[in-house]
Design an enzyme around this catalytic site. Structure first.
Site, PDB file in Angstrom:
ATOM      1  N   THR A  13       0.831  -1.215   0.000  1.00 15.18           N
ATOM      2  CA  THR A  13       0.000   0.000   0.000  1.00 15.18           C
ATOM      3  C   THR A  13       0.862   1.261   0.000  1.00 15.18           C
ATOM      4  O   THR A  13       0.683   2.151  -0.839  1.00 15.18           O
ATOM      5  CB  THR A  13      -0.879   0.008   1.281  1.00 15.18           C
ATOM      6  OG1 THR A  13      -1.466  -1.277   1.414  1.00 15.18           O
ATOM      7  CG2 THR A  13      -1.936   1.058   1.237  1.00 15.18           C
ATOM      8  N   LYS A 105       8.209   1.369  12.357  1.00  9.54           N
ATOM      9  CA  LYS A 105       8.254   1.722  13.792  1.00  9.54           C
ATOM     10  C   LYS A 105       8.665   0.551  14.665  1.00  9.54           C
ATOM     11  O   LYS A 105       9.336   0.722  15.683  1.00  9.54           O
ATOM     12  CB  LYS A 105       6.896   2.274  14.251  1.00  9.54           C
ATOM     13  CG  LYS A 105       5.721   1.321  14.068  1.00  9.54           C
ATOM     14  CD  LYS A 105       4.827   1.765  12.941  1.00  9.54           C
ATOM     15  CE  LYS A 105       4.015   0.611  12.417  1.00  9.54           C
ATOM     16  NZ  LYS A 105       3.133   0.939  11.332  1.00  9.54           N
ATOM     17  N   GLU A 129      10.114   9.812   9.473  1.00  3.11           N
ATOM     18  CA  GLU A 129       8.903  10.582   9.757  1.00  3.11           C
ATOM     19  C   GLU A 129       7.635   9.719   9.696  1.00  3.11           C
ATOM     20  O   GLU A 129       6.705   9.881  10.485  1.00  3.11           O
ATOM     21  CB  GLU A 129       8.780  11.743   8.752  1.00  3.11           C
ATOM     22  CG  GLU A 129       7.612  12.661   8.993  1.00  3.11           C
ATOM     23  CD  GLU A 129       7.649  13.318  10.356  1.00  3.11           C
ATOM     24  OE1 GLU A 129       8.532  14.142  10.597  1.00  3.11           O
ATOM     25  OE2 GLU A 129       6.786  12.991  11.195  1.00  3.11           O
ATOM     26  N   VAL A 132       5.659   7.298  12.753  1.00  4.35           N
ATOM     27  CA  VAL A 132       4.682   7.686  13.781  1.00  4.35           C
ATOM     28  C   VAL A 132       3.631   8.589  13.161  1.00  4.35           C
ATOM     29  O   VAL A 132       3.958   9.613  12.563  1.00  4.35           O
ATOM     30  CB  VAL A 132       5.364   8.432  14.957  1.00  4.35           C
ATOM     31  CG1 VAL A 132       4.327   8.831  16.007  1.00  4.35           C
ATOM     32  CG2 VAL A 132       6.457   7.580  15.589  1.00  4.35           C
ATOM     33  N   GLY A 134       1.654   8.447  10.580  1.00  4.56           N
ATOM     34  CA  GLY A 134       1.494   8.559   9.121  1.00  4.56           C
ATOM     35  C   GLY A 134       1.851   9.927   8.584  1.00  4.56           C
ATOM     36  O   GLY A 134       3.000  10.358   8.654  1.00  4.56           O
ATOM     37  N   GLY A 187      -7.545  -0.814   4.636  1.00  4.12           N
ATOM     38  CA  GLY A 187      -6.085  -0.874   4.487  1.00  4.12           C
ATOM     39  C   GLY A 187      -5.337  -0.176   5.612  1.00  4.12           C
ATOM     40  O   GLY A 187      -4.173   0.169   5.471  1.00  4.12           O
ATOM     41  N   GLU A 190      -2.656  -3.296  10.568  1.00  2.00           N
ATOM     42  CA  GLU A 190      -1.401  -4.000  10.309  1.00  2.00           C
ATOM     43  C   GLU A 190      -1.714  -5.370   9.709  1.00  2.00           C
ATOM     44  O   GLU A 190      -2.824  -5.887   9.863  1.00  2.00           O
ATOM     45  CB  GLU A 190      -0.644  -4.210  11.628  1.00  2.00           C
ATOM     46  CG  GLU A 190      -0.202  -2.926  12.282  1.00  2.00           C
ATOM     47  CD  GLU A 190       0.733  -2.125  11.400  1.00  2.00           C
ATOM     48  OE1 GLU A 190       1.796  -2.619  11.045  1.00  2.00           O
ATOM     49  OE2 GLU A 190       0.365  -1.000  11.035  1.00  2.00           O
ATOM     50  N   LYS A 205       5.195   3.321  18.564  1.00  2.00           N
ATOM     51  CA  LYS A 205       5.232   4.767  18.290  1.00  2.00           C
ATOM     52  C   LYS A 205       5.544   5.544  19.574  1.00  2.00           C
ATOM     53  O   LYS A 205       6.271   6.541  19.543  1.00  2.00           O
ATOM     54  CB  LYS A 205       3.901   5.198  17.679  1.00  2.00           C
ATOM     55  CG  LYS A 205       3.665   4.523  16.319  1.00  2.00           C
ATOM     56  CD  LYS A 205       2.232   4.658  15.847  1.00  2.00           C
ATOM     57  CE  LYS A 205       2.016   3.941  14.527  1.00  2.00           C
ATOM     58  NZ  LYS A 205       0.593   3.780  14.178  1.00  2.00           N
ATOM     59  N   GLY A 301      -2.590   4.735   5.812  1.00  2.00           N
ATOM     60  CA  GLY A 301      -3.130   4.764   4.450  1.00  2.00           C
ATOM     61  C   GLY A 301      -2.048   5.185   3.468  1.00  2.00           C
ATOM     62  O   GLY A 301      -1.055   5.832   3.842  1.00  2.00           O
TER      63      GLY A 301
HETATM   64  N1  HSE Z   1      -1.988   0.041  11.698  1.00  2.00           N
HETATM   65  C1  HSE Z   1      -1.618   1.389  11.955  1.00  2.00           C
HETATM   66  C2  HSE Z   1      -2.859   2.134  12.413  1.00  2.00           C
HETATM   67  C3  HSE Z   1      -1.107   2.059  10.710  1.00  2.00           C
HETATM   68  O1  HSE Z   1      -3.956   1.581  12.379  1.00  2.00           O
HETATM   69  O2  HSE Z   1      -2.729   3.270  12.822  1.00  2.00           O
HETATM   70  C4  HSE Z   1       0.250   2.555  10.671  1.00  2.00           C
HETATM   71  O3  HSE Z   1       1.005   2.506  11.795  1.00  2.00           O
END
Ligand code: HSE
Length: 430
Positions: A13, A105, A129, A132, A134, A187, A190, A205, A301
């Site tokens: 993705t 992370k 960057e 943590v 996104g 999406g 994890e 994170k 995403g």
């Molecule tokens: N699986 C994580 C979330 C995405 O749902 O925030 C990226 O760390």
């Protein structure tokens, strides 16, 4: 114009998002940076997999090692994830003096020491960057925009999947399972959703944010973790009745020592974090100079994460172009900070018990709490039938977790207390 060549490792993705936006906004990046980025190759596990972006077949390879070590490649973007091949790949790239951009992370939280040592040994640079929150530039904010601050606390909604599930449960009466399936379809979750719902992703994170904000590598094993599996619609309903929302928060607090933790929390419905819904992430920071600052945006995403990855690619490109040395990641000397165990952490609590409605039950529970000097601030017990099990909700004044935990063990031994208790922390976030 300077050309900088990029190897991308991992084309899921996020990898596809990075490729798409690097091409789409190529002219803008050239205009802003004076650099032309060229994707030299893309390492994939499966050459035949269907992908949503069109990519020349000649760019794809299964041989990440040759790609990463190719002398023409300047920047390696690691998007494999996990701590297996990704670790080897990053170390191989750093050894060759490449700049590494990663969203990983788990690797930084669990193998940070090895990775950062390698950057120093090989005078190579790493940028993270996207690891943590996104698309929310919280790493650059802590390392640059807020550099003069000591951080009293950082509260973050750091896992979009959990926030999506809790928001759906709070507003839509949707079951935990259905909300999780929706998040996976989007999406955001994890590959192994246990990482999300058991709080591990958020804890990775938190370890990164705690390290950057306190000047030493926070051992991942010292981050206290509880997930959201056990939250029931009943708890959400009682939380609302009491004026709270339930959120999974990452918490970093400096108060006679540092505590770093991830757990569900009742927060006032009037607080700005309570309004952060769906897959959005938000981080509230209190610095001694800036006061309160808040960062909000998409935490996962393809597009949001690509925005952060490309920000790092751009910084890495500029650093190479101007031969900038990597500045120390955490400052020259690590600060000496005591890390508190969860037993030492003081908070208020929400306790839901199932009790048999008969005379003396509440008095017996109150007396167990009183023996530990723990006070009750309010009680809800829906009217039931004498002799039948009913929920009993107690709001509890500030207490150390060690005392609360022991008092709860005593309460669970009372003959009128049945089933599993639900103990959640309450934070007023002030
Ligand atoms: N699986 C994580 C979330 C995405 O749902 O925030 C990226 O760390």
């Amino acid at each position: 114009m300077q050309e900088i060549r990029i190897a991308v490792a991992g084309f899921g993705t996020v990898g596809q998002g990075v490729y798409k936006h690097l091409l789409q906004n190529r002219a803008l990046l050239q205009q802003r940076l004076g650099i032309r980025f060229a994707v030299h190759g893309i390492a994939v596990r499966n050459l035949r997999r269907k992908r949503s972006v069109k990519v020349p077949r000649s760019l794809l390879t299964q041989d990440w090692k040759s790609l990463v070590e190719d002398p023409r490649v300047n920047i390696v973007v690691e998007l494999f994830g996990g701590c297996g091949e990704a670790r080897k790949l990053i170390l191989a790239a750093l050894r060759k003096g490449k700049s590494v951009v990663t969203a990983n992370k788990a690797l930084l939280a669990e193998h940070g020491e090895e990775i950062f040592e390698a950057t120093a040994r090989y005078r190579a640079k790493i940028y993270f960057e996207a690891s943590v929150a996104g698309g929310v530039p919280i790493i650059k904010a802590l390392r640059e925009g807020l550099i003069v601050n000591r951080f009293q606390h950082i509260y973050g909604i750091l896992n979009g999947t959990c926030n999506y599930i809790l928001s759906k449960m709070s507003h839509g009466g949707v079951s935990f399972e259905d909300a999780l399936k929706d998040a996976q379809k989007g999406g955001y979750a994890e590959a192994n959703p246990a990482f999300d719902i058991d709080g591990i992703d958020a804890a990775h994170k938190v370890a990164i944010l705690a390290s950057l904000s306190n000047g030493f590598l926070m051992p991942f094993s010292k981050v206290y973790i509880e997930g959201i599996r056990s939250i029931t619609p009943l708890d959400i309903q009682f939380a609302h009745q009491l004026g709270y929302e339930i959120k999974l928060l990452g918490i970093i607090r400096n108060e006679n020592g540092l505590s770093a933790r991830v757990h569900p929390v009742l927060i006032p419905r009037s607080h700005i974090l309570a309004a952060v819904d769906g897959v959005y992430n938000a981080i509230v920071v209190r610095g001694d100079v800036v006061g309160d600052a808040m960062f909000y945006g998409r935490g996962a995403g393809a597009d949001a994460t690509a925005s952060a990855v490309i920000a790092d690619i751009s910084e890495a490109g500029l650093d190479r172009l101007y031969s900038t040395e990597m500045r120390p990641l955490l400052g020259a000397k690590p600060a000496q900070t005591k890390i508190k165990s969860i037993d030492e952490v003081v908070s208020r609590y929400y306790l839901r018990l199932s009790v048999v409605d008969r005379p003396g039950v509440l008095a017996a529970i109150a007396s167990v709490l009183a023996r530990k000097k723990i006070g009750i601030s309010s009680v809800i017990q829906p009217e039931g039938h004498e002799g039948k099990a009913v929920p009993l909700i107690l709001m509890i004044h500030d207490a150390k977790y060690r005392d609360m935990r022991r008092a709860l063990q005593g309460i669970m031994r009372l003959p009128s207390v049945r089933g599993r208790p639900m103990l959640l922390r309450v934070e007023d976030l002030s």
